[in-house]
Design a protein around this motif. Structure first.
Motif, short mmCIF file in Angstrom:
data_model
loop_
_atom_site.label_atom_id
_atom_site.label_comp_id
_atom_site.label_asym_id
_atom_site.label_seq_id
_atom_site.Cartn_x
_atom_site.Cartn_y
_atom_site.Cartn_z
N GLY A 1 -15.64 22.97 44.26
CA GLY A 1 -15.91 24.15 45.05
C GLY A 1 -15.47 24.00 46.50
O GLY A 1 -15.84 24.77 47.36
N SER B 1 -8.80 28.48 60.53
CA SER B 1 -10.00 27.74 60.89
C SER B 1 -10.53 28.14 62.26
O SER B 1 -11.62 27.76 62.64
CB SER B 1 -9.77 26.23 60.79
OG SER B 1 -8.52 25.89 61.27
N VAL C 1 -12.68 24.04 49.44
CA VAL C 1 -11.35 24.55 49.73
C VAL C 1 -10.91 24.12 51.09
O VAL C 1 -11.56 24.37 52.09
CB VAL C 1 -11.28 26.08 49.61
CG1 VAL C 1 -10.03 26.61 50.25
CG2 VAL C 1 -11.27 26.46 48.15
N GLY C 2 -9.80 23.40 51.05
CA GLY C 2 -9.11 22.85 52.22
C GLY C 2 -9.65 23.24 53.59
O GLY C 2 -10.79 22.95 53.92
N GLU C 3 -8.84 23.94 54.30
CA GLU C 3 -9.10 24.14 55.72
C GLU C 3 -10.33 24.99 56.00
O GLU C 3 -11.03 24.78 56.96
CB GLU C 3 -7.84 24.72 56.39
CG GLU C 3 -7.63 26.20 56.23
CD GLU C 3 -7.24 26.59 54.81
OE1 GLU C 3 -7.30 27.78 54.50
OE2 GLU C 3 -6.88 25.71 53.99
N GLU C 4 -10.58 25.95 55.12
CA GLU C 4 -11.64 26.88 55.43
C GLU C 4 -13.01 26.21 55.44
O GLU C 4 -13.88 26.52 56.24
CB GLU C 4 -11.66 28.01 54.39
CG GLU C 4 -11.46 29.37 54.99
CD GLU C 4 -12.35 29.64 56.16
OE1 GLU C 4 -11.86 29.58 57.30
OE2 GLU C 4 -13.54 29.90 55.96
N ASN C 5 -13.13 25.28 54.50
CA ASN C 5 -14.41 24.62 54.36
C ASN C 5 -14.82 23.92 55.64
O ASN C 5 -15.96 23.99 56.06
CB ASN C 5 -14.29 23.59 53.25
CG ASN C 5 -15.58 23.49 52.48
OD1 ASN C 5 -16.27 24.49 52.35
ND2 ASN C 5 -15.89 22.33 52.02
N ARG C 6 -13.83 23.28 56.24
CA ARG C 6 -14.16 22.53 57.45
C ARG C 6 -14.24 23.46 58.65
O ARG C 6 -15.11 23.34 59.48
CB ARG C 6 -13.11 21.45 57.71
CG ARG C 6 -13.22 20.39 56.66
CD ARG C 6 -11.88 19.70 56.48
NE ARG C 6 -11.72 19.23 55.15
CZ ARG C 6 -10.69 19.52 54.37
NH1 ARG C 6 -9.75 20.28 54.83
NH2 ARG C 6 -10.60 19.06 53.17
N GLY C 7 -13.31 24.42 58.67
CA GLY C 7 -13.32 25.35 59.79
C GLY C 7 -14.54 26.26 59.72
O GLY C 7 -15.04 26.73 60.71
N ALA D 1 -0.19 17.15 45.37
CA ALA D 1 0.56 18.34 45.79
C ALA D 1 1.87 18.51 45.02
O ALA D 1 2.57 19.47 45.25
CB ALA D 1 0.86 18.27 47.29
N GLU E 1 -4.29 19.95 43.19
CA GLU E 1 -5.07 20.30 44.37
C GLU E 1 -6.08 21.40 44.07
O GLU E 1 -7.24 21.30 44.39
CB GLU E 1 -4.13 20.79 45.46
CG GLU E 1 -4.48 20.25 46.80
CD GLU E 1 -3.62 20.87 47.87
OE1 GLU E 1 -4.10 20.92 49.00
OE2 GLU E 1 -2.49 21.28 47.59
N PHE E 2 -5.62 22.44 43.41
CA PHE E 2 -6.48 23.60 43.27
C PHE E 2 -7.43 23.49 42.08
O PHE E 2 -8.45 24.12 42.04
CB PHE E 2 -5.65 24.87 43.23
CG PHE E 2 -4.96 25.06 44.53
CD1 PHE E 2 -5.70 25.39 45.65
CD2 PHE E 2 -3.61 24.82 44.66
CE1 PHE E 2 -5.09 25.52 46.87
CE2 PHE E 2 -3.00 24.95 45.89
CZ PHE E 2 -3.73 25.30 47.00
N ARG F 1 -2.75 13.66 47.32
CA ARG F 1 -3.49 14.91 47.28
C ARG F 1 -3.15 15.75 46.06
O ARG F 1 -3.66 16.85 45.90
CB ARG F 1 -3.19 15.71 48.55
CG ARG F 1 -3.79 15.15 49.80
CD ARG F 1 -5.22 15.62 49.96
NE ARG F 1 -5.28 17.07 49.85
CZ ARG F 1 -5.19 17.89 50.89
NH1 ARG F 1 -5.08 17.41 52.10
NH2 ARG F 1 -5.23 19.18 50.73
N GLU G 1 -10.42 21.84 43.46
CA GLU G 1 -11.28 22.78 44.17
C GLU G 1 -12.18 23.54 43.21
O GLU G 1 -13.29 23.90 43.54
CB GLU G 1 -10.43 23.77 44.95
CG GLU G 1 -9.93 23.16 46.22
CD GLU G 1 -8.77 23.91 46.80
OE1 GLU G 1 -8.46 24.99 46.28
OE2 GLU G 1 -8.17 23.41 47.75
N PHE G 2 -11.66 23.76 42.03
CA PHE G 2 -12.44 24.45 41.03
C PHE G 2 -13.76 23.75 40.76
O PHE G 2 -14.81 24.35 40.72
CB PHE G 2 -11.68 24.48 39.70
CG PHE G 2 -11.01 25.77 39.45
CD1 PHE G 2 -11.68 26.94 39.70
CD2 PHE G 2 -9.72 25.81 39.00
CE1 PHE G 2 -11.06 28.15 39.48
CE2 PHE G 2 -9.09 27.01 38.78
CZ PHE G 2 -9.76 28.17 39.03
N GLU H 1 -3.52 19.45 56.35
CA GLU H 1 -3.17 20.45 55.34
C GLU H 1 -1.70 20.83 55.45
O GLU H 1 -1.00 21.00 54.47
CB GLU H 1 -4.02 21.72 55.53
CG GLU H 1 -5.49 21.55 55.25
CD GLU H 1 -5.77 21.22 53.80
OE1 GLU H 1 -5.11 21.81 52.93
OE2 GLU H 1 -6.62 20.35 53.56
#
Lengths: 431, 185
Positions: B172, A76, B174-180, B69, B164-165, B67, B168-169, A276
């Motif tokens: 659309g 991130s 995805v965890g950390e990347e979406n926010r970062g 998991a 979890e995944f 979540r 996302e399907f 996460e």
């Protein structure tokens, strides 16, 4: 009446097939097994209470959350985007260059992150739009991202390698360093595969771009924090100055500091990264507890020793045994992901492998190769799922790409089997 | 009632997050202290091992459950017809609840034993038992969530069967990347 020792195994397989979560399936089968062996419910409760605590309350285990945290901070913190842009400027004039840049970026990112899943989602977000823009085909682009992400498993830090080291009580520092050279070999094969692919079918990568030298050099300037981080990780691990746990914590702290200093990691970003991490870490440890309960049954029952003895008695060539294991892993990994697979199988395969005279570090890296294959191969492949979901590519297109590029992983596995020195040389130079 | 319990549960989750953050800070400080200033934090090791790790894992158990998991092998179940799948899922949910309750009983027993024994940490004179008490608390929170989810099995909304995944399907996300990702441009 004494119930047969095979019953817990049957119960476990049935429970897994019915969709019982993997940790519970292992735990339930373990409970049944311990009860069959000892016939004492107090003993069963004692093992459950003990394993739950001892599976988690250990300093070396801290390495797992720390490596995961580092992966989330790095992803991130925008380091991956700089990397990809930087690298792609240098190779974009080659046909398939952006796919090659993806492999390089995955490799470098792998040295800042311990979770292939993190690499896959980051790279899918960053590299996919670029490759689309230059008309790359979806199978090639998604395949390069997916198979490239598996480099993260080999290149230190790596959560999967730490889990292997913990389960088999092998030196984690040596295991981590052992992944470096095979990681490079896999990257080279992967690049060769891409080059061959785009030469045979140029339509997959139609355009090339020329970038001036000045721009190339400018792109490098932004990469230096990443290199600093990588240098720190590798040097600390290799020299043994810091323990893997400390490397994980220092790496996580450093990647957070870099992210904040570059103005890319906000407070919410930090909290999300930790969330996460908590989720993934707990997932791993709950499986670990289940596996240890099942493991307690196995050691009480003596099944692994019997299997080992039987295999040795049969006098099968040890290479036949290991190729058999590779094939079985490959099949099972189609239905299961990296860490559960390892926790499920190592208790049975590891004693056998060691008894047959194979090196535990070598087998560790070989396991990672098998795991990588499973992660990108149909019908179940966590990385393929993530690339498909993040980059909005049809899953079948992703599998089209990965089934071509998986050849790189197969070739690396074969090379490692023929020349174990590729794995063992670097760790042997450590103190 | 359920709301109040959920509040308590989220407090537990935040404690787990805090524990992860402290582990990072403490281990970093310990390492820097040792190699740079030659003054390690002697107690960091034990606190991390016996308290913080347990907090980080077990107090996040219910969060990880929510979540989705808890990984399952879904390859075969997904191929079952709907009317067979629902009873199978009920069975799986009940089995999971029973197993987690068994863990709660076992860890409670162990915790009581540790309180009675009065064992202390090696270097510090702190008792070991608080670490052991964390386990049944976290596992109980997880069991409760699973129990609350039992009526939701039929509609397919139990967290046990949310992956979890897969989520996302459809969304659309995805965890950390979406926010970062927002901060990356």
């Amino acid at each position: 009446m004494k119930l047969p020792l095979g019953l817990p195994f049957i119960v476990m397989v049935l429970a897994l097939l019915l969709g019982v979560p993997i940790p519970f399936a292992l735990g339930i089968a373990g409970v049944l097994g311990i009860w069959i062996v000892t016939g004492d419910w107090n003993m069963v409760l004692g093992v459950l209470g003990m394993e739950s605590f001892s599976s988690t309350a250990s300093y070396i285990m801290t390495t797992i959350p720390m490596f995961i945290l580092m992966a989330h901070f790095s992803s991130s913190g925008g380091l991956a985007r700089d990397l990809y842009t930087g690298v792609s400027k240098w190779v974009s004039h080659i046909r398939g260059g952006l796919a090659i840049a993806t492999v390089f970026a995955c490799m470098i990112f792998g040295a800042m992150s311990g979770a292939s899943v993190a690499a896959a989602s980051v790279m899918a977000k960053i590299a996919m739009p670029e490759m689309r823009r230059f008309g790359y085909s979806e199978p090639l682009a998604a395949g390069a991202i997916a198979v490239g992400s598996t480099l993260d498993i080999l290149i230190p830090p790596s959560v999967a390698i730490v889990v292997y080291g913990i389960v088999t009580q092998t030196s984690i520092s040596k295991l981590l360093i052992a992944g470096v050279v095979p990681g490079f070999v896999l990257a080279i094969f992967l690049i060769l595969c891409i080059l061959v692919w785009v030469t045979i079918r140029p339509s997959h990568a139609p355009k090339t771009v020329h970038v001036s030298w000045a721009e190339r050099c400018r792109a490098l300037v932004r990469i230096w924090p990443s290199f600093l981080l990588i240098l720190m990780v590798i040097v600390l691990l290799y020299t043994g100055i810091a323990t893997p746990t400390e490397v994980g914590a220092l790496g996580a702290a450093a990647s957070a500091v870099i992210g904040v200093a570059m103005g890319r990691l906000s407070w919410t970003g930090i909290v999300e990264a930790i969330k996460e991490t908590a989720c993934t870490t707990t997932m791993i440890f709950i499986i670990l507890i289940g596996a240890n309960i099942f493991g307690a049954f196995m050691s009480l029952s003596g099944v692994p020793q019997q299997v080992t003895a039987a295999a040795i008695e049969m006098g099968i060539n040890r290479w036949v045994v290991i190729i058999g294991i590779v094939v079985v892993y490959f099949v099972v990994s189609m239905f299961m992901d990296e860490i559960p697979l390892m926790l499920l199988t190592l208790q049975l395969t590891f004693p056998l492998i060691i008894k047959l005279g194979f090196d535990p570090i070598w087998y560790g890296v070989l396991s990672m190769m098998m795991v990588s294959m499973g992660l990108v191969f149909p019908p179940v492949g966590m990385i393929a799922f993530i690339v498909s979901g993040t980059a909005k590519v049809n899953l079948m297109k992703v599998y089209q790409g990965t089934s071509v590029l998986v050849i790189a992983i197969v070739l690396t596995t074969v090379i490692i089997m023929i020349f174990p020195q590729i794995v063992l040389w670097l760790p042997s130079t450590m103190h | 009632m359920q709301k109040l319990l959920m509040k308590c549960e989220s407090v537990l989750n935040y404690l787990a997050l805090l524990a992860i953050f402290i582990i990072m800070g403490l281990t970093t400080a310990d390492a820097i202290g040792r190699y740079v200033f030659n003054r390690p934090i002697g107690w960091a090791y034990e606190i991390t091992e016996k308290y913080l790790m347990v907090i980080a894992i077990f107090l996040a158990a219910s969060y990880a459950y929510r979540r989705g998991a808890y990984i399952r092998v879904t390859f075969f179940v997904d191929r079952l017809p709907r009317q067979t799948r629902t009873p199978v899922n009920y069975f799986v949910q009940v089995l999971s609840i029973l197993f987690s309750l068994l863990l709660v009983v076992a860890t409670t027993k162990r915790a009581i034993h540790m309180i009675a024994s009065g064992t202390t940490l090696g270097l510090l004179d702190y008792p070991v038992w608080p670490g052991y008490v964390i386990l049944p608390i976290g596992l109980f929170a997880m069991s409760l969530l699973m129990l609350f989810d039992l009526p939701r099995v039929r509609t397919g909304n139990s967290s046990l069967f949310q992956e979890e995944f897969k989520e996302e399907f459809t969304t659309g996300e995805v965890g950390e990347e979406n926010r970062g990702g927002a901060g990356q441009e």
